[in-house]
Design an enzyme around this catalytic site. Structure first.
Site, PDB file in Angstrom:
ATOM      1  N   ASN A 248     -10.146  -0.436  -0.578  1.00 44.24           N
ATOM      2  CA  ASN A 248      -8.686  -0.335  -0.533  1.00 44.24           C
ATOM      3  C   ASN A 248      -8.116  -0.922  -1.830  1.00 44.24           C
ATOM      4  OD1 ASN A 248      -5.966  -0.530  -0.043  1.00 44.24           O
ATOM      5  ND2 ASN A 248      -6.174  -1.487   1.973  1.00 44.24           N
TER       6      ASN A 248
ATOM      7  N   HIS B  62      -3.563   7.065   2.505  1.00 43.61           N
ATOM      8  CA  HIS B  62      -3.904   5.734   2.000  1.00 43.61           C
ATOM      9  C   HIS B  62      -5.297   5.381   2.511  1.00 43.61           C
ATOM     10  CE1 HIS B  62      -3.879   1.579   1.032  1.00 43.61           C
ATOM     11  NE2 HIS B  62      -3.741   1.166   2.282  1.00 43.61           N
TER      12      HIS B  62
ATOM     13  N   CYS C 251       0.819  -1.230   0.000  1.00 40.41           N
ATOM     14  CA  CYS C 251       0.000   0.000   0.000  1.00 40.41           C
ATOM     15  C   CYS C 251       0.846   1.271   0.000  1.00 40.41           C
ATOM     16  CB  CYS C 251      -0.939  -0.008   1.195  1.00 40.41           C
ATOM     17  SG  CYS C 251      -2.071  -1.396   1.142  1.00 40.41           S
TER      18      CYS C 251
HETATM   19  O1  UT7 Z   1      -3.927  -1.393   3.525  1.00 37.70           O
HETATM   20  C1  UT7 Z   1      -3.180  -2.281   4.275  1.00 37.70           C
HETATM   21  C2  UT7 Z   1      -3.379  -2.046   5.690  1.00 37.70           C
HETATM   22  N1  UT7 Z   1      -4.610  -2.644   6.123  1.00 37.70           N
HETATM   23  C3  UT7 Z   1      -5.303  -2.074   7.053  1.00 37.70           C
HETATM   24  O2  UT7 Z   1      -4.918  -1.013   7.500  1.00 37.70           O
HETATM   25  C4  UT7 Z   1      -6.504  -2.796   7.575  1.00 37.70           C
HETATM   26  C5  UT7 Z   1      -6.583  -2.589   9.049  1.00 37.70           C
HETATM   27  N2  UT7 Z   1      -7.652  -3.330   9.702  1.00 37.70           N
HETATM   28  C6  UT7 Z   1      -8.956  -3.033   9.589  1.00 37.70           C
HETATM   29  O3  UT7 Z   1      -9.360  -2.233   8.782  1.00 37.70           O
HETATM   30  C7  UT7 Z   1      -9.895  -3.664  10.596  1.00 37.70           C
HETATM   31  O4  UT7 Z   1      -9.135  -4.333  11.558  1.00 37.70           O
HETATM   32  C8  UT7 Z   1     -10.911  -4.656   9.972  1.00 37.70           C
HETATM   33  C9  UT7 Z   1     -11.933  -3.887   9.172  1.00 37.70           C
HETATM   34  C10 UT7 Z   1     -10.194  -5.665   9.095  1.00 37.70           C
HETATM   35  C11 UT7 Z   1     -11.643  -5.379  11.087  1.00 37.70           C
HETATM   36  O5  UT7 Z   1     -12.304  -4.453  11.934  1.00 37.70           O
HETATM   37  P1  UT7 Z   1     -12.077  -4.512  13.503  1.00 37.70           P
HETATM   38  O6  UT7 Z   1     -12.955  -3.498  14.068  1.00 37.70           O
HETATM   39  O7  UT7 Z   1     -10.610  -4.391  13.778  1.00 37.70           O
HETATM   40  O8  UT7 Z   1     -12.611  -5.942  13.879  1.00 37.70           O
HETATM   41  P2  UT7 Z   1     -11.840  -7.104  14.622  1.00 37.70           P
HETATM   42  O9  UT7 Z   1     -10.900  -7.794  13.694  1.00 37.70           O
HETATM   43  O10 UT7 Z   1     -11.291  -6.615  15.945  1.00 37.70           O
HETATM   44  O11 UT7 Z   1     -13.052  -8.044  14.939  1.00 37.70           O
HETATM   45  C12 UT7 Z   1     -14.134  -7.616  15.800  1.00 37.70           C
HETATM   46  C13 UT7 Z   1     -15.269  -8.618  15.620  1.00 37.70           C
HETATM   47  C14 UT7 Z   1     -14.817 -10.065  15.702  1.00 37.70           C
HETATM   48  O12 UT7 Z   1     -15.833 -10.822  16.342  1.00 37.70           O
HETATM   49  P3  UT7 Z   1     -15.702 -11.207  17.883  1.00 37.70           P
HETATM   50  O13 UT7 Z   1     -14.451 -12.004  17.999  1.00 37.70           O
HETATM   51  O14 UT7 Z   1     -15.643  -9.913  18.622  1.00 37.70           O
HETATM   52  O15 UT7 Z   1     -16.953 -12.016  18.136  1.00 37.70           O
HETATM   53  C15 UT7 Z   1     -14.703 -10.487  14.259  1.00 37.70           C
HETATM   54  O16 UT7 Z   1     -14.874 -11.872  14.103  1.00 37.70           O
HETATM   55  O17 UT7 Z   1     -15.842  -8.448  14.324  1.00 37.70           O
HETATM   56  C16 UT7 Z   1     -15.865  -9.717  13.655  1.00 37.70           C
HETATM   57  N3  UT7 Z   1     -15.706  -9.492  12.232  1.00 37.70           N
HETATM   58  C17 UT7 Z   1     -16.754  -9.266  11.426  1.00 37.70           C
HETATM   59  N4  UT7 Z   1     -18.079  -9.204  11.677  1.00 37.70           N
HETATM   60  C18 UT7 Z   1     -18.897  -8.945  10.624  1.00 37.70           C
HETATM   61  C19 UT7 Z   1     -14.578  -9.439  11.505  1.00 37.70           C
HETATM   62  N5  UT7 Z   1     -14.872  -9.192  10.211  1.00 37.70           N
HETATM   63  C20 UT7 Z   1     -16.217  -9.091  10.149  1.00 37.70           C
HETATM   64  C21 UT7 Z   1     -17.105  -8.831   9.087  1.00 37.70           C
HETATM   65  N6  UT7 Z   1     -18.428  -8.780   9.380  1.00 37.70           N
HETATM   66  N7  UT7 Z   1     -16.717  -8.646   7.823  1.00 37.70           N
END
Ligand code: UT7
Length: 347
Positions: free
Chosen positions: A282, A252, A112
Protein backbone atom coordinates in the site's frame (compact mmCIF):
# COMPACT_ATOMS: atom_id res chain seq x y z
CA UNK A 1 -15.00 20.36 -22.61
CA UNK A 2 -13.49 17.86 -20.23
CA UNK A 3 -10.15 16.75 -18.76
CA UNK A 4 -8.27 13.75 -20.08
CA UNK A 5 -5.12 11.91 -19.03
CA UNK A 6 -2.57 12.11 -21.88
CA UNK A 7 0.67 10.98 -20.21
CA UNK A 8 1.68 8.87 -17.21
CA UNK A 9 4.85 8.42 -15.22
CA UNK A 10 5.83 6.32 -12.25
CA UNK A 11 8.67 5.58 -9.93
CA UNK A 12 9.41 2.98 -7.27
CA UNK A 13 12.66 2.71 -5.32
CA UNK A 14 14.91 -0.20 -6.24
CA UNK A 15 15.18 -1.69 -2.74
CA UNK A 16 12.77 -4.52 -1.98
CA UNK A 17 11.54 -5.42 1.49
CA UNK A 18 10.28 -9.01 1.41
CA UNK A 19 7.81 -10.74 3.71
CA UNK A 20 10.62 -13.07 4.72
CA UNK A 21 12.72 -10.13 5.92
CA UNK A 22 9.79 -8.66 7.89
CA UNK A 23 9.12 -12.04 9.52
CA UNK A 24 12.67 -11.96 10.87
CA UNK A 25 11.91 -8.84 12.93
CA UNK A 26 8.24 -9.12 14.01
CA UNK A 27 6.02 -12.06 14.95
CA UNK A 28 4.50 -12.89 11.57
CA UNK A 29 5.10 -15.23 8.63
CA UNK A 30 5.40 -14.99 4.85
CA UNK A 31 2.29 -17.17 4.51
CA UNK A 32 0.19 -15.04 6.89
CA UNK A 33 1.02 -11.82 5.07
CA UNK A 34 0.27 -13.23 1.62
CA UNK A 35 -2.94 -14.96 2.74
CA UNK A 36 -4.35 -11.98 4.69
CA UNK A 37 -3.16 -9.13 2.44
CA UNK A 38 -1.92 -10.42 -0.96
CA UNK A 39 1.36 -8.54 -0.44
CA UNK A 40 4.61 -10.35 -1.36
CA UNK A 41 7.01 -7.42 -1.22
CA UNK A 42 7.15 -3.64 -1.13
CA UNK A 43 9.67 -1.00 -2.24
CA UNK A 44 11.52 1.09 0.35
CA UNK A 45 13.27 4.40 -0.33
CA UNK A 46 16.70 5.01 1.18
CA UNK A 47 17.36 7.52 3.96
CA UNK A 48 18.41 10.26 1.50
CA UNK A 49 15.17 10.01 -0.48
CA UNK A 50 12.13 12.05 0.56
CA UNK A 51 8.60 12.11 -0.86
CA UNK A 52 9.51 15.02 -3.15
CA UNK A 53 12.27 12.88 -4.71
CA UNK A 54 9.79 10.08 -5.44
CA UNK A 55 7.33 12.59 -6.92
CA UNK A 56 10.01 14.33 -9.01
CA UNK A 57 11.23 10.97 -10.34
CA UNK A 58 7.70 10.00 -11.44
CA UNK A 59 7.23 13.40 -13.10
CA UNK A 60 10.61 13.10 -14.85
CA UNK A 61 9.55 9.71 -16.17
CA UNK A 62 6.33 11.28 -17.51
CA UNK A 63 8.02 14.35 -19.04
CA UNK A 64 10.82 12.36 -20.64
CA UNK A 65 8.70 9.56 -22.08
CA UNK A 66 5.92 11.73 -23.49
CA UNK A 67 7.84 14.83 -24.67
CA UNK A 68 6.04 17.19 -22.32
CA UNK A 69 7.06 20.87 -22.38
CA UNK A 70 7.73 21.81 -18.74
CA UNK A 71 6.93 25.47 -19.45
CA UNK A 72 3.35 24.64 -20.43
CA UNK A 73 2.45 23.11 -17.06
CA UNK A 74 0.26 25.57 -15.17
CA UNK A 75 -0.26 23.74 -11.88
CA UNK A 76 1.12 20.84 -9.88
CA UNK A 77 -1.16 19.08 -7.40
CA UNK A 78 0.81 16.84 -5.03
CA UNK A 79 -1.28 14.27 -3.20
CA UNK A 80 0.70 13.04 -0.20
CA UNK A 81 0.30 12.04 3.43
CA UNK A 82 4.05 12.08 4.03
CA UNK A 83 5.23 15.58 3.08
CA UNK A 84 8.97 16.31 3.21
CA UNK A 85 8.26 18.84 5.98
CA UNK A 86 5.21 20.05 7.86
CA UNK A 87 6.13 23.43 6.35
CA UNK A 88 7.07 24.29 3.49
CA UNK A 89 4.84 22.55 0.94
CA UNK A 90 6.25 19.48 -0.79
CA UNK A 91 4.73 20.81 -4.04
CA UNK A 92 7.12 23.79 -3.90
CA UNK A 93 10.06 21.42 -3.59
CA UNK A 94 8.79 19.30 -6.49
CA UNK A 95 8.19 22.38 -8.70
CA UNK A 96 11.82 23.31 -8.10
CA UNK A 97 13.19 19.79 -8.68
CA UNK A 98 11.07 19.23 -11.80
CA UNK A 99 11.77 22.74 -13.14
CA UNK A 100 8.06 23.56 -13.49
CA UNK A 101 8.80 27.27 -13.53
CA UNK A 102 5.37 28.39 -14.78
CA UNK A 103 3.33 26.20 -12.43
CA UNK A 104 1.96 26.92 -9.00
CA UNK A 105 2.15 23.95 -6.66
CA UNK A 106 -0.07 22.81 -3.83
CA UNK A 107 -0.12 19.82 -1.47
CA UNK A 108 -3.35 17.88 -0.98
CA UNK A 109 -3.66 15.38 1.84
CA UNK A 110 -6.59 13.01 1.71
CA UNK A 111 -4.45 9.98 2.60
CA UNK A 112 -5.18 6.99 0.36
CA UNK A 113 -7.85 9.00 -1.50
CA UNK A 114 -5.52 11.94 -2.09
CA UNK A 115 -4.83 11.20 -5.75
CA UNK A 116 -8.55 10.78 -6.56
CA UNK A 117 -9.42 14.01 -4.72
CA UNK A 118 -6.64 15.84 -6.60
CA UNK A 119 -7.80 14.35 -9.91
CA UNK A 120 -11.30 15.72 -9.30
CA UNK A 121 -9.89 19.16 -8.35
CA UNK A 122 -7.68 19.16 -11.44
CA UNK A 123 -10.54 18.11 -13.73
CA UNK A 124 -12.67 20.95 -12.37
CA UNK A 125 -9.84 23.45 -12.91
CA UNK A 126 -9.67 22.39 -16.55
CA UNK A 127 -13.42 22.25 -17.06
CA UNK A 128 -13.70 25.80 -15.69
CA UNK A 129 -11.68 26.90 -18.73
CA UNK A 130 -9.02 28.60 -16.58
CA UNK A 131 -6.31 25.92 -16.95
CA UNK A 132 -5.23 23.73 -19.84
CA UNK A 133 -2.41 21.50 -18.54
CA UNK A 134 -1.80 20.21 -15.02
CA UNK A 135 0.31 17.50 -13.47
CA UNK A 136 -1.18 15.48 -10.63
CA UNK A 137 1.20 13.30 -8.67
CA UNK A 138 0.48 10.87 -5.84
CA UNK A 139 3.61 10.18 -3.79
CA UNK A 140 4.31 8.71 -0.39
CA UNK A 141 7.32 7.58 1.56
CA UNK A 142 5.28 5.44 3.94
CA UNK A 143 8.43 3.90 5.41
CA UNK A 144 9.01 7.28 7.13
CA UNK A 145 5.88 6.87 9.32
CA UNK A 146 5.63 3.08 9.63
CA UNK A 147 6.61 1.42 12.92
CA UNK A 148 8.70 -1.58 11.94
CA UNK A 149 8.08 -3.05 15.40
CA UNK A 150 4.29 -3.11 14.85
CA UNK A 151 3.19 -6.21 12.93
CA UNK A 152 -0.32 -4.75 12.45
CA UNK A 153 0.98 -2.06 10.13
CA UNK A 154 4.57 -2.72 9.00
CA UNK A 155 3.51 -5.55 6.69
CA UNK A 156 1.22 -3.30 4.67
CA UNK A 157 3.00 -0.24 3.35
CA UNK A 158 5.58 0.69 0.72
CA UNK A 159 7.05 3.76 -1.01
CA UNK A 160 6.38 5.04 -4.53
CA UNK A 161 4.92 7.72 -6.78
CA UNK A 162 2.78 8.01 -9.88
CA UNK A 163 1.99 11.08 -11.98
CA UNK A 164 -0.49 11.97 -14.72
CA UNK A 165 -0.73 14.86 -17.16
CA UNK A 166 -4.27 16.20 -17.31
CA UNK A 167 -5.22 18.19 -20.40
CA UNK A 168 -8.24 19.94 -21.85
CA UNK A 169 -10.12 18.01 -24.54
CA UNK A 170 -13.17 18.71 -26.71
CA UNK A 171 -13.57 14.96 -27.31
CA UNK A 172 -15.86 12.54 -25.43
CA UNK A 173 -12.85 11.09 -23.63
CA UNK A 174 -11.73 11.87 -20.10
CA UNK A 175 -13.04 12.11 -16.59
CA UNK A 176 -16.73 11.65 -15.96
CA UNK A 177 -18.65 12.51 -12.81
CA UNK A 178 -16.91 11.80 -9.51
CA UNK A 179 -18.20 11.15 -6.01
CA UNK A 180 -15.95 12.08 -3.06
CA UNK A 181 -16.85 11.37 0.57
CA UNK A 182 -15.46 12.28 4.00
CA UNK A 183 -16.43 10.95 7.44
CA UNK A 184 -14.34 12.57 10.16
CA UNK A 185 -15.61 10.14 12.81
CA UNK A 186 -13.04 7.71 11.38
CA UNK A 187 -9.98 9.81 12.20
CA UNK A 188 -8.91 7.88 15.32
CA UNK A 189 -9.12 4.50 13.51
CA UNK A 190 -6.23 5.32 11.18
CA UNK A 191 -3.82 8.12 12.02
CA UNK A 192 -0.36 9.25 13.04
CA UNK A 193 -1.30 10.57 16.51
CA UNK A 194 1.75 12.76 17.17
CA UNK A 195 3.85 15.24 15.25
CA UNK A 196 1.09 17.70 14.31
CA UNK A 197 -0.39 20.68 16.18
CA UNK A 198 -2.69 18.46 18.31
CA UNK A 199 0.21 16.57 19.77
CA UNK A 200 3.59 17.97 18.75
CA UNK A 201 6.61 15.70 18.79
CA UNK A 202 7.92 15.32 22.33
CA UNK A 203 9.91 12.90 24.46
CA UNK A 204 6.55 11.31 25.35
CA UNK A 205 5.56 10.79 21.71
CA UNK A 206 8.93 9.26 20.94
CA UNK A 207 8.68 7.03 24.00
CA UNK A 208 5.18 5.81 23.12
CA UNK A 209 5.97 5.64 19.38
CA UNK A 210 2.90 7.78 18.60
CA UNK A 211 4.77 9.53 15.79
CA UNK A 212 4.12 6.32 13.82
CA UNK A 213 1.00 5.21 11.97
CA UNK A 214 -1.65 3.45 14.11
CA UNK A 215 -4.56 1.54 12.66
CA UNK A 216 -7.58 -0.47 13.82
CA UNK A 217 -7.11 -2.80 10.87
CA UNK A 218 -10.22 -4.98 11.17
CA UNK A 219 -12.54 -1.95 11.54
CA UNK A 220 -10.92 -0.07 8.65
CA UNK A 221 -11.14 -3.23 6.54
CA UNK A 222 -14.92 -3.52 6.99
CA UNK A 223 -15.51 0.18 6.36
CA UNK A 224 -13.30 0.06 3.24
CA UNK A 225 -15.22 -2.82 1.65
CA UNK A 226 -18.64 -1.28 2.36
CA UNK A 227 -17.68 2.26 1.34
CA UNK A 228 -15.80 1.39 -1.86
CA UNK A 229 -18.55 -1.00 -2.99
CA UNK A 230 -21.32 1.55 -2.40
CA UNK A 231 -19.52 4.57 -3.85
CA UNK A 232 -18.48 2.59 -6.95
CA UNK A 233 -22.10 1.58 -7.54
CA UNK A 234 -23.19 5.20 -7.00
CA UNK A 235 -20.55 6.46 -9.47
CA UNK A 236 -21.78 3.99 -12.09
CA UNK A 237 -25.35 5.19 -11.57
CA UNK A 238 -24.34 8.85 -11.70
CA UNK A 239 -22.53 8.26 -15.00
CA UNK A 240 -25.38 6.12 -16.38
CA UNK A 241 -23.11 3.11 -16.78
CA UNK A 242 -23.76 -0.56 -16.01
CA UNK A 243 -21.06 -2.68 -14.39
CA UNK A 244 -20.65 -4.69 -17.61
CA UNK A 245 -19.70 -1.48 -19.45
CA UNK A 246 -16.60 -1.12 -17.27
CA UNK A 247 -13.48 -2.46 -18.99
CA UNK A 248 -11.07 -1.98 -16.08
CA UNK A 249 -11.35 -1.31 -12.36
CA UNK A 250 -8.41 0.52 -10.78
CA UNK A 251 -8.91 0.25 -7.01
CA UNK A 252 -6.81 1.59 -4.15
CA UNK A 253 -4.38 -1.18 -3.19
CA UNK A 254 -4.72 -1.68 0.59
CA UNK A 255 -5.51 -5.39 0.84
CA UNK A 256 -6.19 -7.98 -1.88
CA UNK A 257 -9.20 -9.23 0.09
CA UNK A 258 -10.73 -5.72 0.03
CA UNK A 259 -10.11 -5.45 -3.73
CA UNK A 260 -11.68 -8.88 -4.36
CA UNK A 261 -14.72 -8.12 -2.19
CA UNK A 262 -15.34 -4.79 -3.98
CA UNK A 263 -15.06 -6.46 -7.41
CA UNK A 264 -17.48 -9.20 -6.34
CA UNK A 265 -20.00 -6.72 -4.95
CA UNK A 266 -20.05 -4.96 -8.34
CA UNK A 267 -20.31 -8.26 -10.23
CA UNK A 268 -17.17 -7.43 -12.23
CA UNK A 269 -14.84 -10.23 -13.40
CA UNK A 270 -11.59 -10.32 -11.46
CA UNK A 271 -9.60 -10.25 -14.74
CA UNK A 272 -10.84 -6.69 -15.17
CA UNK A 273 -9.57 -5.60 -11.76
CA UNK A 274 -6.03 -4.18 -11.74
CA UNK A 275 -3.81 -5.43 -8.91
CA UNK A 276 -0.17 -4.67 -8.15
CA UNK A 277 -0.34 -4.80 -4.35
CA UNK A 278 1.68 -8.03 -4.48
CA UNK A 279 4.73 -6.04 -5.69
CA UNK A 280 4.32 -2.63 -4.06
CA UNK A 281 2.07 -3.02 -0.99
CA UNK A 282 0.00 0.00 0.00
CA UNK A 283 1.73 3.16 -1.24
CA UNK A 284 -1.17 5.39 0.00
CA UNK A 285 -1.56 8.39 -2.41
CA UNK A 286 0.47 6.54 -5.07
CA UNK A 287 -1.52 3.30 -5.43
CA UNK A 288 -3.94 4.48 -8.14
CA UNK A 289 -1.44 6.40 -10.34
CA UNK A 290 1.11 3.57 -9.95
CA UNK A 291 -1.57 1.14 -11.14
CA UNK A 292 -2.40 3.41 -14.10
CA UNK A 293 1.32 3.55 -14.92
CA UNK A 294 1.87 -0.19 -14.47
CA UNK A 295 -1.07 -1.23 -16.66
CA UNK A 296 -1.25 1.69 -19.13
CA UNK A 297 -0.56 -0.56 -22.12
CA UNK A 298 -3.74 -2.53 -21.35
CA UNK A 299 -5.99 0.54 -21.52
CA UNK A 300 -7.33 1.18 -25.02
CA UNK A 301 -8.86 4.33 -26.48
CA UNK A 302 -12.57 4.56 -25.61
CA UNK A 303 -12.49 2.00 -22.79
CA UNK A 304 -14.26 2.78 -19.51
CA UNK A 305 -12.27 2.73 -16.27
CA UNK A 306 -13.65 2.80 -12.74
CA UNK A 307 -11.35 4.18 -10.02
CA UNK A 308 -12.23 3.78 -6.33
CA UNK A 309 -10.34 4.55 -3.11
CA UNK A 310 -10.67 4.46 0.68
CA UNK A 311 -8.34 5.77 3.35
CA UNK A 312 -7.67 7.70 6.52
CA UNK A 313 -10.14 10.40 7.42
CA UNK A 314 -12.14 8.45 6.48
CA UNK A 315 -11.88 9.64 2.89
CA UNK A 316 -13.24 7.71 -0.04
CA UNK A 317 -14.67 8.05 -3.51
CA UNK A 318 -15.05 6.78 -7.04
CA UNK A 319 -14.97 8.08 -10.58
CA UNK A 320 -15.37 6.76 -14.09
CA UNK A 321 -13.29 7.84 -17.02
CA UNK A 322 -13.18 7.11 -20.73
CA UNK A 323 -9.58 6.38 -21.71
CA UNK A 324 -8.34 8.87 -24.31
CA UNK A 325 -5.50 9.17 -26.77
CA UNK A 326 -2.12 9.26 -25.07
CA UNK A 327 0.62 11.59 -26.29
CA UNK A 328 3.11 9.93 -28.56
CA UNK A 329 5.87 8.26 -26.61
CA UNK A 330 9.42 9.40 -27.29
CA UNK A 331 11.28 6.15 -26.76
CA UNK A 332 10.80 2.93 -24.92
CA UNK A 333 12.79 3.65 -21.84
CA UNK A 334 13.68 1.49 -18.90
CA UNK A 335 11.68 3.00 -16.04
CA UNK A 336 12.48 0.79 -13.12
CA UNK A 337 15.91 0.36 -11.70
CA UNK A 338 17.05 -3.16 -12.50
CA UNK A 339 19.31 -3.31 -9.47
CA UNK A 340 17.22 -4.70 -6.66
CA UNK A 341 18.41 -5.48 -3.25
CA UNK A 342 16.82 -6.60 -0.04
CA UNK A 343 16.77 -4.10 2.77
CA UNK A 344 15.89 -4.24 6.37
CA UNK A 345 14.32 -1.02 7.52
CA UNK A 346 14.76 -0.21 11.16
CA UNK A 347 14.01 2.94 13.08
O1 UT7 B 1 -5.19 2.18 2.93
C1 UT7 B 1 -5.81 2.60 4.09
C2 UT7 B 1 -6.85 1.68 4.48
N1 UT7 B 1 -6.29 0.54 5.14
C3 UT7 B 1 -6.83 -0.62 4.99
O2 UT7 B 1 -7.79 -0.73 4.25
C4 UT7 B 1 -6.30 -1.76 5.81
C5 UT7 B 1 -7.45 -2.60 6.25
N2 UT7 B 1 -7.08 -3.69 7.15
C6 UT7 B 1 -6.41 -4.79 6.77
O3 UT7 B 1 -5.90 -4.88 5.68
C7 UT7 B 1 -6.42 -5.96 7.72
O4 UT7 B 1 -7.29 -5.68 8.78
C8 UT7 B 1 -5.02 -6.32 8.30
C9 UT7 B 1 -4.17 -6.92 7.21
C10 UT7 B 1 -4.35 -5.08 8.87
C11 UT7 B 1 -5.19 -7.35 9.40
O5 UT7 B 1 -5.83 -8.51 8.89
P1 UT7 B 1 -7.10 -9.10 9.63
O6 UT7 B 1 -7.45 -10.32 8.92
O7 UT7 B 1 -8.14 -8.02 9.71
O8 UT7 B 1 -6.54 -9.46 11.05
P2 UT7 B 1 -7.06 -8.96 12.46
O9 UT7 B 1 -6.61 -7.57 12.73
O10 UT7 B 1 -8.54 -9.26 12.61
O11 UT7 B 1 -6.29 -9.96 13.38
C12 UT7 B 1 -6.52 -11.39 13.31
C13 UT7 B 1 -5.39 -12.06 14.08
C14 UT7 B 1 -5.14 -11.44 15.45
O12 UT7 B 1 -4.78 -12.47 16.35
P3 UT7 B 1 -5.86 -13.06 17.37
O13 UT7 B 1 -6.30 -11.91 18.20
O14 UT7 B 1 -6.94 -13.63 16.52
O15 UT7 B 1 -5.06 -14.09 18.15
C15 UT7 B 1 -3.95 -10.54 15.21
O16 UT7 B 1 -3.20 -10.34 16.39
O17 UT7 B 1 -4.18 -11.92 13.35
C16 UT7 B 1 -3.17 -11.36 14.20
N3 UT7 B 1 -2.28 -10.56 13.40
C17 UT7 B 1 -1.20 -11.08 12.79
N4 UT7 B 1 -0.70 -12.34 12.78
C18 UT7 B 1 0.43 -12.55 12.05
C19 UT7 B 1 -2.36 -9.25 13.09
N5 UT7 B 1 -1.32 -8.90 12.30
C20 UT7 B 1 -0.59 -10.02 12.11
C21 UT7 B 1 0.58 -10.29 11.38
N6 UT7 B 1 1.05 -11.56 11.39
N7 UT7 B 1 1.25 -9.36 10.69
Amino acid sequence: MSAVITAIGGFVPSSILTNKKISETVDTSEEWIIKRTGIKERRIADDDTATSDLAAAAIENLIENYNVDRGEIEALLVATATPDHILAPTASIVCEKSRLTNAFGIDMNAACSGFLYALEMGANMIESGRYKKLIIVGADKMSSIVDYEDRNTCILFGDGAGAVLLEKTESDYGLMKTILKTDGSGVSSLAVPAGGSRNPTSMQSLLHRTHYLKQDGAFVFKRAVAAMSQVSQDALTKNELEADQIDWVVPHQANLRIITAVGESLGIDFEKVKVNIDRYGNTTSATVPLCLWDFKDDFKEGQNLLITTFGAGFSWGATCLKWGVMREKKTVQKTKDSKVEEVLVAH
